[in-house]
Scaffold this active site. Structure first.
Site, PDB file in Angstrom:
ATOM      1  N   PHE A  11       0.809  -1.219   0.000  1.00 50.58           N
ATOM      2  CA  PHE A  11       0.000   0.000   0.000  1.00 50.58           C
ATOM      3  C   PHE A  11       0.849   1.279   0.000  1.00 50.58           C
ATOM      4  O   PHE A  11       0.866   2.042  -0.973  1.00 50.58           O
ATOM      5  CB  PHE A  11      -0.951  -0.037   1.197  1.00 50.58           C
ATOM      6  N   THR A 125       6.232   2.885  12.679  1.00 48.78           N
ATOM      7  CA  THR A 125       4.831   3.114  12.995  1.00 48.78           C
ATOM      8  C   THR A 125       4.687   3.752  14.373  1.00 48.78           C
ATOM      9  O   THR A 125       5.519   3.535  15.259  1.00 48.78           O
ATOM     10  CB  THR A 125       4.054   1.773  12.978  1.00 48.78           C
ATOM     11  N   ASP A 126       3.607   4.488  14.550  1.00 48.07           N
ATOM     12  CA  ASP A 126       3.333   5.060  15.878  1.00 48.07           C
ATOM     13  C   ASP A 126       2.961   3.982  16.897  1.00 48.07           C
ATOM     14  O   ASP A 126       2.956   4.237  18.100  1.00 48.07           O
ATOM     15  CB  ASP A 126       2.225   6.123  15.806  1.00 48.07           C
ATOM     16  N   GLU A 127       2.669   2.778  16.426  1.00 48.04           N
ATOM     17  CA  GLU A 127       2.275   1.710  17.351  1.00 48.04           C
ATOM     18  C   GLU A 127       3.399   1.288  18.292  1.00 48.04           C
ATOM     19  O   GLU A 127       3.146   0.633  19.306  1.00 48.04           O
ATOM     20  CB  GLU A 127       1.730   0.504  16.580  1.00 48.04           C
ATOM     21  N   TYR A 153       3.171  -7.476  16.482  1.00 50.86           N
ATOM     22  CA  TYR A 153       3.490  -6.589  15.356  1.00 50.86           C
ATOM     23  C   TYR A 153       4.276  -5.373  15.818  1.00 50.86           C
ATOM     24  O   TYR A 153       5.380  -5.101  15.338  1.00 50.86           O
ATOM     25  CB  TYR A 153       2.216  -6.140  14.636  1.00 50.86           C
ATOM     26  N   SER A 156       7.753  -6.146  17.034  1.00 51.62           N
ATOM     27  CA  SER A 156       8.716  -6.449  15.973  1.00 51.62           C
ATOM     28  C   SER A 156       9.182  -5.169  15.286  1.00 51.62           C
ATOM     29  O   SER A 156      10.353  -5.037  14.922  1.00 51.62           O
ATOM     30  CB  SER A 156       8.117  -7.419  14.948  1.00 51.62           C
ATOM     31  N   LYS A 157       8.282  -4.200  15.129  1.00 47.80           N
ATOM     32  CA  LYS A 157       8.675  -2.920  14.525  1.00 47.80           C
ATOM     33  C   LYS A 157       9.578  -2.128  15.476  1.00 47.80           C
ATOM     34  O   LYS A 157      10.543  -1.491  15.047  1.00 47.80           O
ATOM     35  CB  LYS A 157       7.435  -2.095  14.167  1.00 47.80           C
TER      36      LYS A 157
END
Length: 339
Positions: A11, A125-127, A153, A156-157
Site C-alpha cells: 500500500f 509506525t506510531d504503534e 506486530y 517487531s517494529k
C-alpha cells in the site's frame, strides 16, 4: 540517484514509488517485494514499463539475493517499507513478523553497510509507542516518548527501530526512521478498516466493528506520508527519528458511520464484534519536529481525503475485487511467467 524501495508493491510502498517517479523523474527506482498476500504487482501496472523502474520479486530475508541486487544496482538510498503489518495476523502467528520485520531489516542494513549507501531509511509506525488514554486529548506521541508495545506486530517494529539506531551508533550507518500514524488512500489492502468497510458496504454486507468502536486513530493521507519520507531521505538529519502524523483523530465508529453516509448505506449494517486482544485505545502523533526541521505539514484534511479515497474505490472496483477473489496473486505469473 538509485533508490531501492522494499515492500514497493504494498500500500504505502507503491504510493511512494509513484510519488518518487513523478517528483524525481531522473531517479532510478528499484522495487523489491516478496509478493506475499499483501503485495500486489498489478498495483504497479502503470509504471512497470517505465525505463527508470525495475521490479524484483525478492524476500528481504534472502541475504544472498539482496547482496546480488546491491551488487547490480549500487543504490544510493534504501527505503525499507517491507514488513508484516496486520495486528490480528501477528496475534495469530508472531514468528513471521519477527522474521520479516527484524531479520529482514538486518539483512537490508548489512547490504547497505557493505555497499556504502548514503542513506538507509526505516519506515516505522506510531504503534511502537503503545497507546494513549481516551480522556487525555492533551497527550501526544513525540520522538522522545518511551517505546511501550502492545502486540507482536508493534514489538517487531520497535525491535527493528532499535536495531537501526544500533547500526548507526555501532557501524556509523547513515540512518533515519519515520514513525507514521494510520495511513489511508488508494491501493489500501482490503483487510484494513477503511477499505474493508467500503467494500462490505457496497456489497450490503455486515460492517464488523471491534468492541464499541471507540478506539481513536490519527489518520494520514498516504500522499502526505510519501512527501514526508521524500523530505527525510534528502534533508533529514542522520541518526534521527521523525514522527509523521496527520492531525486527523477519528474514532473507528465515526469513520464507519461516515462511510455509510457517503455511500448512502444504512447504519444498521454496523455489527459490533468481540474486541481485539490488547487493543490500543488511542494513537496521536505530534509532528512538530518534522515541521520545524523540514517544513512538512499534512496537506489533506480527513474530510477531503476520505471522500477522495471512497471515490477511488468506486472507480477501481476491479482492483480490490481481484484481491477479495484472490485473482491478484496470479498477476505476477501473467506478467513475468514468460520473461
Amino acid at each position: 540517484m538509485t533508490i531501492i524501495v522494499t515492500g514497493g508493491a504494498g500500500f504505502i510502498g507503491s504510493n511512494f514509488v509513484f510519488h518518487m517517479l513523478k517528483a524525481h523523474p531522473d531517479y532510478r527506482i528499484v522495487c523489491v517485494d516478496k509478493l506475499t498476500y499483501a503485495g500486489n504487482l498489478s498495483t504497479l501496472e502503470s509504471v512497470i514499463d517505465n525505463p527508470n523502474f525495475r521490479f524484483c520479486k525478492l524476500d528481504i530475508c534472502d541475504r544472498e539475493g539482496i547482496d546480488k541486487l546491491f551488487e547490480e544496482e549500487r543504490p544510493d538510498i534504501v527505503v525499507n517499507f517491507a514488513a508484516e503489518s496486520h495486528v490480528d495476523r501477528s496475534i495469530e502467528n508472531p514468528e513471521i513478523f519477527l522474521q520479516t520485520n527484524i531479520i529482514g531489516t538486518s539483512v537490508m542494513m548489512d547490504a547497505s553497510r557493505k555497499y556504502d549507501i548514503k542513506r538507509y531509511h526505516q519506515v516505522s509506525t506510531d504503534e511502537v509507542y503503545g497507546d494513549l488514554p481516551l480522556d487525555r486529548p492533551d497527550l501526544f506521541f513525540t520522538e522522545t516518548t518511551p517505546i511501550h508495545t502492545s502486540s507482536p506486530y508493534s514489538s517487531s517494529k520497535a525491535g527493528a527501530d532499535l536495531l537501526v539506531l544500533a547500526y548507526h551508533r555501532t557501524y556509523g550507518l547513515p540512518v533515519t526512521i519515520s514513525r507514521c500514524s494510520n495511513n489511508y488512500g488508494p491501493y489500501h489492502f482490503p483487510e484494513k478498516l477503511i477499505p474493508l468497510m467500503i467494500a462490505n458496504a457496497l456489497a450490503d454486507k455486515p460492517l464488523p466493528v471491534y468492541g464499541k468502536g471507540e478506539n481513536v486513530r490519527d489518520w494520514l493521507y498516504v500522499e502526505d506520508h510519501c512527501k514526508a519520507i521524500d523530505l527525510i531521505i534528502h534533508r533529514g538529519r542522520v541518526g534521527e527519528v521523525y514522527n509523521v502524523g496527520g492531525h486527523n483523530e477519528m474514532a473507528n465508529i465515526d469513520i464507519v458511520r461516515l462511510i455509510c453516509k457517503e455511500l448512502g448505506k444504512p447504519e444498521s449494517l454496523i455489527t459490533y464484534v468481540t474486541d481485539r486482544k490488547g487493543h490500543d485505545m488511542r494513537y496521536a502523533i505530534d509532528p512538530t519536529k518534522i515541521h520545524n526541521e523540514l517544513g512538512w505539514l499534512p496537506e489533506t484534511k480527513f474530510a477531503d481525503g476520505i471522500k477522495k479515497t471512497i471515490r477511488w474505490y468506486l472507480d477501481n472496483e476491479k482492483w480490490w475485487k481481484n484481491i477479495i477473489s484472490g485473482e491478484y496473486q496470479n498477476y505476477y505469473e501473467r506478467m513475468y511467467g514468460d520473461r
